[in-house]
Write an enzyme that holds these catalytic residues in place. Structure first.
Site, mmCIF file in Angstrom:
data_model
loop_
_atom_site.group_PDB
_atom_site.id
_atom_site.type_symbol
_atom_site.label_atom_id
_atom_site.label_comp_id
_atom_site.label_asym_id
_atom_site.label_seq_id
_atom_site.Cartn_x
_atom_site.Cartn_y
_atom_site.Cartn_z
ATOM 1 N N LYS A 1 -4.213 -9.925 -6.376
ATOM 2 C CA LYS A 1 -5.434 -10.167 -5.591
ATOM 3 C C LYS A 1 -6.576 -9.266 -6.055
ATOM 4 C CE LYS A 1 -6.422 -8.258 -1.566
ATOM 5 N NZ LYS A 1 -6.807 -7.886 -0.202
ATOM 6 N N LYS B 1 0.827 -1.213 0.000
ATOM 7 C CA LYS B 1 0.000 0.000 0.000
ATOM 8 C C LYS B 1 0.859 1.260 0.000
ATOM 9 C CE LYS B 1 -4.376 -1.789 1.382
ATOM 10 N NZ LYS B 1 -5.633 -1.652 2.085
ATOM 11 N N LYS C 1 -10.827 -4.290 -3.420
ATOM 12 C CA LYS C 1 -11.791 -3.178 -3.468
ATOM 13 C C LYS C 1 -11.196 -1.935 -4.104
ATOM 14 C CE LYS C 1 -13.583 -3.698 1.131
ATOM 15 N NZ LYS C 1 -12.460 -3.666 2.062
HETATM 16 P P1 ATP Z 1 -8.609 -2.828 0.243
HETATM 17 O O1 ATP Z 1 -8.497 -2.863 -1.250
HETATM 18 O O2 ATP Z 1 -9.262 -1.596 0.787
HETATM 19 O O3 ATP Z 1 -7.354 -3.225 0.951
HETATM 20 P P2 ATP Z 1 -9.705 -5.500 0.297
HETATM 21 O O4 ATP Z 1 -10.590 -5.773 -0.854
HETATM 22 O O5 ATP Z 1 -8.335 -6.052 0.273
HETATM 23 O O6 ATP Z 1 -9.670 -3.949 0.601
HETATM 24 P P3 ATP Z 1 -10.274 -5.965 3.112
HETATM 25 O O7 ATP Z 1 -11.250 -5.081 3.786
HETATM 26 O O8 ATP Z 1 -8.825 -5.684 3.336
HETATM 27 O O9 ATP Z 1 -10.513 -6.001 1.542
HETATM 28 O O10 ATP Z 1 -10.581 -7.479 3.466
HETATM 29 C C1 ATP Z 1 -11.739 -7.967 4.095
HETATM 30 C C2 ATP Z 1 -11.665 -9.466 4.145
HETATM 31 O O11 ATP Z 1 -11.765 -9.998 2.827
HETATM 32 C C3 ATP Z 1 -10.369 -10.012 4.734
HETATM 33 O O12 ATP Z 1 -10.649 -11.175 5.490
HETATM 34 C C4 ATP Z 1 -9.569 -10.371 3.523
HETATM 35 O O13 ATP Z 1 -8.622 -11.394 3.770
HETATM 36 C C5 ATP Z 1 -10.658 -10.859 2.567
HETATM 37 N N1 ATP Z 1 -10.270 -10.675 1.171
HETATM 38 C C6 ATP Z 1 -9.968 -9.504 0.562
HETATM 39 N N2 ATP Z 1 -9.681 -9.697 -0.735
HETATM 40 C C7 ATP Z 1 -9.790 -11.030 -0.950
HETATM 41 C C8 ATP Z 1 -9.607 -11.865 -2.099
HETATM 42 N N3 ATP Z 1 -9.262 -11.369 -3.261
HETATM 43 N N4 ATP Z 1 -9.808 -13.197 -1.966
HETATM 44 C C9 ATP Z 1 -10.178 -13.728 -0.781
HETATM 45 N N5 ATP Z 1 -10.362 -12.995 0.341
HETATM 46 C C10 ATP Z 1 -10.171 -11.672 0.268
#
Ligand code: ATP
Ligand code: LTN
Length: 332
Positions: free
Chosen positions: A196, A114, A199
């Site tokens: 990955k 990040k 969001k």
């Molecule tokens: P950001 O982009 O803001 O970092 P994010 O999409 O990575 O957000 P988080 O809020 O960090 O989402 O994650 C919430 C939950 O979803 C956590 O348990 C994380 O491990 C899971 N998660 C996030 N992205 C994935 C993915 N691509 N596959 C499986 N699990 C995920």
């Protein structure tokens, strides 16, 4: 009674990755683990590690609450609350900052990733974020923390901090265990299967948002990047694109990967993707319908009020104990 704790940041719209990696696990576990209290929260304090627009953040918090319920979280079984409404998260977060060392924080992969994306300056809480996450978990003496793969490193650090605090100040925290799904722990971007699904991805074509228009979801699946040969087989190393789609197919239909490979042994990518698109849309449609009803209903606030009150009750007692252990304030 055991305890389960997990949270998701309201840092944007919820993705299929968030659903399959985290939310779907919560839903399955609330039926399975009858001897466990659930604390699931909206991690709004974590969202401000990057700049947020206040109107948008407020909307995302409500939206995430409605999504949790629309996906099937049962407010009778689960304490659902907003992290910033339980002040003890900040209190213990600060204590955890005095338990963790800076190099431990600097080693975190998520911080390193990040940090590279940050153009407008890195906020200090982007670095200290895992201390707050540890607090979120240790506050409730969680036994189990269901998360996607990317959060495992933060969980390891939480365990280290619990052990360190206990050895320095006496037994205070339970040491939690992470729980990641067998398939779906890391859903990849549809446009770059080495990255990955996230969001905050700048390319929305690679990300399926649960609230995307259903036709948009279909198109995103159909235009997903696949691999150079045309066989539908699971091989993450050499065929990451199709393997990612196979994982999604498997989770939403409950069929094993090998069953799906057999079904599509004589098909091409286009047919497979068209079928997956149909199935995924039918899977998401009822979630979206429930979401719309819930967002407009007064039930949402009642659920969040009750969740907050139950969480506070436990968190307050824990903080009193921690302050006493450290000699803070006048508690004897
Ligand atoms: P950001 O982009 O803001 O970092 P994010 O999409 O990575 O957000 P988080 O809020 O960090 O989402 O994650 C919430 C939950 O979803 C956590 O348990 C994380 O491990 C899971 N998660 C996030 N992205 C994935 C993915 N691509 N596959 C499986 N699990 C995920
Ligand atoms: N850091 C997590 C969200 C989160 C969390 C938690 C997950 C904050 N606190 C406590 C489990 C337990 C993320 O997914 N970014």
């Amino acid at each position: 009674m055991k305890r389960l704790v997990s949270g998701i940041q309201p840092s944007g719209s919820i993705t299929l990755g968030n659903y399959l990696g985290a939310i779907k696990q919560f839903i399955a576990l609330q039926e399975e683990l009858t001897d466990t209290e659930f604390f699931i929260f909206i991690a709004d304090l974590h969202a401000i590690t990057v700049t947020q627009d206040k109107t948008q953040l407020r909307k995302s918090i409500r939206s995430l609450a409605a999504i949790y319920l629309a996906c099937g979280l049962d407010p009778e079984k689960v304490n659902l609350f907003v992290q910033s409404e339980v002040i003890e998260h900040n209190q213990l977060g600060y204590i955890m900052e005095s338990t963790v060392y800076v190099p431990e924080l600097e080693r975190m992969t998520q911080y390193k990733d990040k940090k590279l994306k940050q153009q407008a300056g890195i906020k200090s809480n982007l670095l200290t974020y895992p201390a707050l996450m540890a607090a979120d978990i240790l506050l409730y003496d969680a036994d189990i923390v269901p998360v996607g793969e990317d959060q495992k490193q933060h969980l390891e650090l939480t365990r280290d901090l619990a052990i360190r605090f206990n050895s320095q100040h006496g037994d205070t925290f339970k040491v939690p265990e992470p729980l990641t799904p067998k398939i779906g722990g890391k859903i990849m971007s549809l446009q770059d299967p080495h990255k990955k699904m996230s969001k905050s991805d700048e390319n929305p074509k690679g990300v399926i948002f649960l609230l995307d228009d259903l036709n948009v979801i279909k198109n995103k699946i159909k235009s997903a990047v696949t691999d150079s040969d045309t066989r539908i087989v699971y091989d993450v190393e050499n065929k990451p694109g199709i393997s990612n789609l196979l994982s999604i197919y498997s989770i939403i239909t409950g069929q094993s990967i090998s069953e799906i490979e057999k079904t599509y042994a004589n098909s091409n990518y286009a047919e497979f993707k068209a079928n997956l698109a149909e199935k995924l849309v039918e899977y998401i449609r009822p979630i979206q319908e429930r979401y719309q009803t819930l967002l407009a209903s007064p039930e949402l606030d009642l659920v969040l009020d009750k969740g907050r009150d139950n969480a506070r009750h436990i968190a307050y007692r824990k903080i009193q104990k921690v302050y006493k252990r450290l000699g803070l304030g006048r508690i004897k």
